[in-house]
Design a protein around this motif. Sequence first.
Motif, short mmCIF file in Angstrom:
data_model
loop_
_atom_site.label_atom_id
_atom_site.label_comp_id
_atom_site.label_asym_id
_atom_site.label_seq_id
_atom_site.Cartn_x
_atom_site.Cartn_y
_atom_site.Cartn_z
N UNK A 222 10.18 -6.83 2.89
CA UNK A 222 9.24 -7.86 2.44
C UNK A 222 8.06 -7.99 3.40
N UNK A 223 8.31 -7.82 4.70
CA UNK A 223 7.21 -7.81 5.66
C UNK A 223 6.32 -6.60 5.41
N UNK A 224 6.91 -5.44 5.18
CA UNK A 224 6.13 -4.22 4.93
C UNK A 224 5.28 -4.35 3.68
N UNK A 225 5.76 -5.07 2.68
CA UNK A 225 5.00 -5.23 1.44
C UNK A 225 3.94 -6.32 1.56
N UNK A 226 3.94 -7.08 2.66
CA UNK A 226 2.95 -8.11 2.88
C UNK A 226 3.28 -9.47 2.29
#
Length: 99
Positions: free
Chosen positions: A29-33
Motif C-alpha cells: 500500500x505504501x508502494x502504491x501511494x
Amino acid sequence: MFVLELTYTAPLEAVDAVIPAHVAWLDEQYASGVFLASGRKVPRDGGVILAAGEDREEIERLTATDPFVAAGVCAYRITEFLATKTAPALAGYRQQPPS
C-alpha cells in the motif's frame, strides 16, 4: 483522506502470528501511494493508518484485503476527512471543501 483505526479482536499471540503478512500488505500500500503513515496504538490494542484514497468504497475494499482481516484478528474503523491543511511535505494531499 482517511484515518483507519484497527482494533485487535484476538489475543496478541494471534495478532503476532499474522504480522509478517500484514507488514508485506502495508508495504504494497505504501508502494502504491495509498498509505502515508502507520503504526501501533499505545497501549498496543491496535493500530492507525493514514491513507489517501479517492472514495470510501475504495478504502473499504482495500482494508478487506488486509491479512489481519482474513485472519479475524482485527476490526477496522474508517474515518474520512478533508485534509484542508497539511505539513509542507504533504501539500500534494491537500483538499478543498465542496462548494
